[in-house]
Design a protein around this motif. Sequence first.
Motif, PDB file in Angstrom:
ATOM      1  N   PHE A 233       0.878  -1.179   0.000  1.00  9.71           N
ATOM      2  CA  PHE A 233       0.000   0.000   0.000  1.00  9.71           C
ATOM      3  C   PHE A 233       0.906   1.217   0.000  1.00  9.71           C
ATOM      4  O   PHE A 233       1.867   1.267   0.775  1.00  9.71           O
ATOM      5  CB  PHE A 233      -0.883   0.030   1.255  1.00  9.71           C
ATOM      6  CG  PHE A 233      -1.928  -1.051   1.270  1.00  9.71           C
ATOM      7  CD1 PHE A 233      -3.146  -0.871   0.638  1.00  9.71           C
ATOM      8  CD2 PHE A 233      -1.683  -2.257   1.894  1.00  9.71           C
ATOM      9  CE1 PHE A 233      -4.107  -1.876   0.643  1.00  9.71           C
ATOM     10  CE2 PHE A 233      -2.626  -3.269   1.903  1.00  9.71           C
ATOM     11  CZ  PHE A 233      -3.842  -3.070   1.272  1.00  9.71           C
ATOM     12  N   ASN A 234       0.627   2.182  -0.878  1.00 16.94           N
ATOM     13  CA  ASN A 234       1.465   3.384  -0.866  1.00 16.94           C
ATOM     14  C   ASN A 234       0.984   4.343   0.214  1.00 16.94           C
ATOM     15  O   ASN A 234       0.023   4.068   0.929  1.00 16.94           O
ATOM     16  CB  ASN A 234       1.517   4.045  -2.254  1.00 16.94           C
ATOM     17  CG  ASN A 234       0.162   4.555  -2.714  1.00 16.94           C
ATOM     18  OD1 ASN A 234      -0.759   4.726  -1.916  1.00 16.94           O
ATOM     19  ND2 ASN A 234       0.025   4.798  -3.998  1.00 16.94           N
ATOM     20  N   SER A 235       1.664   5.493   0.335  1.00 22.40           N
ATOM     21  CA  SER A 235       1.350   6.406   1.444  1.00 22.40           C
ATOM     22  C   SER A 235      -0.041   7.020   1.324  1.00 22.40           C
ATOM     23  O   SER A 235      -0.571   7.555   2.282  1.00 22.40           O
ATOM     24  CB  SER A 235       2.422   7.495   1.534  1.00 22.40           C
ATOM     25  OG  SER A 235       2.615   8.076   0.272  1.00 22.40           O
ATOM     26  N   LYS A 236      -0.649   6.926   0.148  1.00 26.45           N
ATOM     27  CA  LYS A 236      -2.025   7.439  -0.016  1.00 26.45           C
ATOM     28  C   LYS A 236      -3.062   6.349   0.251  1.00 26.45           C
ATOM     29  O   LYS A 236      -4.265   6.581   0.127  1.00 26.45           O
ATOM     30  CB  LYS A 236      -2.217   7.994  -1.430  1.00 26.45           C
ATOM     31  CG  LYS A 236      -1.388   9.230  -1.729  1.00 26.45           C
ATOM     32  CD  LYS A 236      -1.713   9.768  -3.125  1.00 26.45           C
ATOM     33  CE  LYS A 236      -0.983  11.065  -3.384  1.00 26.45           C
ATOM     34  NZ  LYS A 236       0.460  10.887  -3.542  1.00 26.45           N
ATOM     35  N   GLY A 237      -2.597   5.143   0.566  1.00 28.14           N
ATOM     36  CA  GLY A 237      -3.528   4.056   0.864  1.00 28.14           C
ATOM     37  C   GLY A 237      -3.984   3.287  -0.354  1.00 28.14           C
ATOM     38  O   GLY A 237      -4.931   2.509  -0.291  1.00 28.14           O
ATOM     39  N   GLU A 238      -3.309   3.480  -1.503  1.00 26.08           N
ATOM     40  CA  GLU A 238      -3.696   2.758  -2.716  1.00 26.08           C
ATOM     41  C   GLU A 238      -2.921   1.438  -2.796  1.00 26.08           C
ATOM     42  O   GLU A 238      -1.774   1.358  -2.374  1.00 26.08           O
ATOM     43  CB  GLU A 238      -3.377   3.604  -3.968  1.00 26.08           C
ATOM     44  CG  GLU A 238      -4.188   4.896  -4.041  1.00 26.08           C
ATOM     45  CD  GLU A 238      -3.518   5.961  -4.909  1.00 26.08           C
ATOM     46  OE1 GLU A 238      -2.336   5.780  -5.283  1.00 26.08           O
ATOM     47  OE2 GLU A 238      -4.179   6.975  -5.187  1.00 26.08           O
ATOM     48  N   VAL A 239      -3.571   0.435  -3.380  1.00 27.54           N
ATOM     49  CA  VAL A 239      -2.948  -0.899  -3.480  1.00 27.54           C
ATOM     50  C   VAL A 239      -1.804  -0.879  -4.494  1.00 27.54           C
ATOM     51  O   VAL A 239      -1.931  -0.320  -5.580  1.00 27.54           O
ATOM     52  CB  VAL A 239      -4.006  -1.942  -3.916  1.00 27.54           C
ATOM     53  CG1 VAL A 239      -3.358  -3.288  -4.206  1.00 27.54           C
ATOM     54  CG2 VAL A 239      -5.057  -2.100  -2.837  1.00 27.54           C
ATOM     55  N   VAL A 240      -0.684  -1.490  -4.106  1.00 28.46           N
ATOM     56  CA  VAL A 240       0.446  -1.656  -5.038  1.00 28.46           C
ATOM     57  C   VAL A 240       0.678  -3.155  -5.163  1.00 28.46           C
ATOM     58  O   VAL A 240       1.076  -3.812  -4.205  1.00 28.46           O
ATOM     59  CB  VAL A 240       1.738  -0.987  -4.489  1.00 28.46           C
ATOM     60  CG1 VAL A 240       2.871  -1.101  -5.490  1.00 28.46           C
ATOM     61  CG2 VAL A 240       1.501   0.457  -4.117  1.00 28.46           C
ATOM     62  N   ASN A 241       0.385  -3.725  -6.337  1.00 30.28           N
ATOM     63  CA  ASN A 241       0.638  -5.163  -6.528  1.00 30.28           C
ATOM     64  C   ASN A 241       1.193  -5.416  -7.929  1.00 30.28           C
ATOM     65  O   ASN A 241       1.577  -4.484  -8.627  1.00 30.28           O
ATOM     66  CB  ASN A 241      -0.630  -5.984  -6.249  1.00 30.28           C
ATOM     67  CG  ASN A 241      -1.798  -5.566  -7.118  1.00 30.28           C
ATOM     68  OD1 ASN A 241      -1.623  -4.910  -8.152  1.00 30.28           O
ATOM     69  ND2 ASN A 241      -2.994  -5.937  -6.704  1.00 30.28           N
ATOM     70  N   TYR A 242       1.232  -6.677  -8.333  1.00 26.17           N
ATOM     71  CA  TYR A 242       1.873  -7.021  -9.604  1.00 26.17           C
ATOM     72  C   TYR A 242       1.102  -6.531 -10.829  1.00 26.17           C
ATOM     73  O   TYR A 242       1.587  -6.662 -11.938  1.00 26.17           O
ATOM     74  CB  TYR A 242       2.068  -8.540  -9.698  1.00 26.17           C
ATOM     75  CG  TYR A 242       3.163  -9.056  -8.801  1.00 26.17           C
ATOM     76  CD1 TYR A 242       4.503  -8.760  -9.060  1.00 26.17           C
ATOM     77  CD2 TYR A 242       2.876  -9.823  -7.679  1.00 26.17           C
ATOM     78  CE1 TYR A 242       5.510  -9.232  -8.234  1.00 26.17           C
ATOM     79  CE2 TYR A 242       3.883 -10.297  -6.845  1.00 26.17           C
ATOM     80  CZ  TYR A 242       5.197  -9.994  -7.131  1.00 26.17           C
ATOM     81  OH  TYR A 242       6.192 -10.452  -6.319  1.00 26.17           O
ATOM     82  N   SER A 243      -0.111  -5.982 -10.645  1.00 29.78           N
ATOM     83  CA  SER A 243      -0.849  -5.512 -11.818  1.00 29.78           C
ATOM     84  C   SER A 243      -0.180  -4.284 -12.438  1.00 29.78           C
ATOM     85  O   SER A 243      -0.181  -4.108 -13.645  1.00 29.78           O
ATOM     86  CB  SER A 243      -2.301  -5.202 -11.463  1.00 29.78           C
ATOM     87  OG  SER A 243      -2.350  -4.232 -10.457  1.00 29.78           O
TER      88      SER A 243
END
Length: 600
Positions: A233-243
């Motif tokens: 999760f980045n600092s803004k709360g967004e998902v960070v994954n392999y997509s």
Amino acid sequence: MDARVSELFGSGNGHSSGSGGVSSGKPANGYGVAPKKSSAKNKKAKARLSRNFKPSNNTPYLPPEAEEGNIEYKLKLVNPTQYRFEHLATQMKWRLQEGRGEAVYQIGVEDNGMLVGLSEEEMRASLKTLHRLAEKVGADITILREREVDYDSDVPRKIAEVLIRKVPDDQQFLDLRVAVLGNVDSGKSTLLGVLTQGELDNGRGRARLNLFRHLHEIQTGRTSSISFEILGFNSKGEVVNYSESRTAEEICESASKMITFIDLAGHHKYLKTTIFGLTSYCPDFAMLVVSANTGIAGTTREHLGLAMALKVPIFIVISKVDLCTRATVERTVRQLERVLKQPGCNKVPMVVSSTDDAVTAAQQFAQSPSITPIFTLSSVSGESLDLLKVFFNIIPPLSNSKEQEELMQQLTEFQVDEIYTVPEVGTVVGGTLYSGICREGDHLVVGPTDSGQFHQLTVGSIQRNRSACRVLRAGQAATLALGNFDRSLLRKGMVMVSPEMDPTICWMFEAEIVLLFHAKTFHKGFQVTVHIGNVRQTATVEAVYGKEELRTGEKAVVLFKFIKHPEYLKVGAKILFREGVTKGIGHVTKLLPIVEYQPS
């Protein structure tokens, strides 16, 4: 939700939506709060916010603000002076440090926890100030939720809950480990595949293919080994994954919070692997996956019992809801609630059905170990997956920064859980740094060998979550390259420690145990497989103190002796042993160490 949960979640959705007027019109707790006004608009808002909650007759309150921890109450932050602004920035740094890079601000709340609320204009100004403060300390803010509080005023008053997360510097992202448990075919690997790859499953197991490590796992569709998957999760709360990211390194670079999933085996014949994953990798939380169409079956109860015996906080995910009718899903939920409320469990189930529930569940779950959130979702249709992501995004770490600092000041101790040989790198060990700090080039000793000795070695490079790392801190999992060190000298269950440490190596140890289940009687000469942290070895019962034999449910102090090689143990470590259907738990009370200790 039962009345107990309603009381526990005084900070939850419904209570703070203003359902807390005082019926008699008298001030409650010394604060004059007038009865509620009933306008059609307010009624609608109330109905929307407190759908699943019983109305409370108390003034809407949160628990008073704690000096320590990462939660800060602020009544308002409108145009602070320069001096006040500096003070607020320092305070924010402290709260971020307490939460290891995360803090939650409640705006419109007094220090005693009273929900006062702000007008639209004051709220806008306060959030603007909060933005400036976050920028100053190098953090980002995300508004988790805004709620209306109802007082005797014509202006609607709101409170806001804001998550503040520091942009990572020097690879110090927050790392939480989640062990994934559940019966075979309950959809564990598929759920992880969907979360980490960012693509929904096709209903025939496509999402889990990237998680498997062996050919037979792909052929049978059953996990037999422990695999690790990461969700950022980045600092803004967004998902960070392999997509969006092609490699694990890219995920680590852009994430400020990392969830490492430990995918364990569900089949009964791989139980020893599952226990090893739970004891040696020290997960922060456990996620029990239950299939909606089969309910509690197979190893589900056993896995729940294991997590509770090892005191790992647990939450439940009911998967495959797309295959069942609503009534079947509700029956599975009721079945789980019944099991969780049993005297042995004493858990408080909390069904999560909205984003607001997910925020409340994440905060209460970390504060009280008895609360068990229950999610119902589908890996095929994607139903309610977002709620689980919100939960992972907000969930705080269990240990605070003070405990972490204390562990880091101790001598280095690294537990060896996996051993590999990598071409052009040499021998590589994977595991968890239990205490101290480990840097590239450090000289450590590894052991104990069969004769109880330790060998000297030098740490080459370090990798965390498949990306290079310079410094490893207590509590973090990583792989260390040892160059041309002879692999045959290593085995799972060894430790790499600082040469200054005088490790206690023992063949025999005493433990206070409780026999959970045994078909006959447990007596001297009985052999069991013992799990203590990353140690897994067969041990013989040398003596049962004060009793001839033990039966199911009885307690005793027992003397064990390892049959193969001595091990490095600590007093107070949790012990879990099994042999066929025999099972028991306890803790190490006394070590009988080998006196000779020579590093070779």
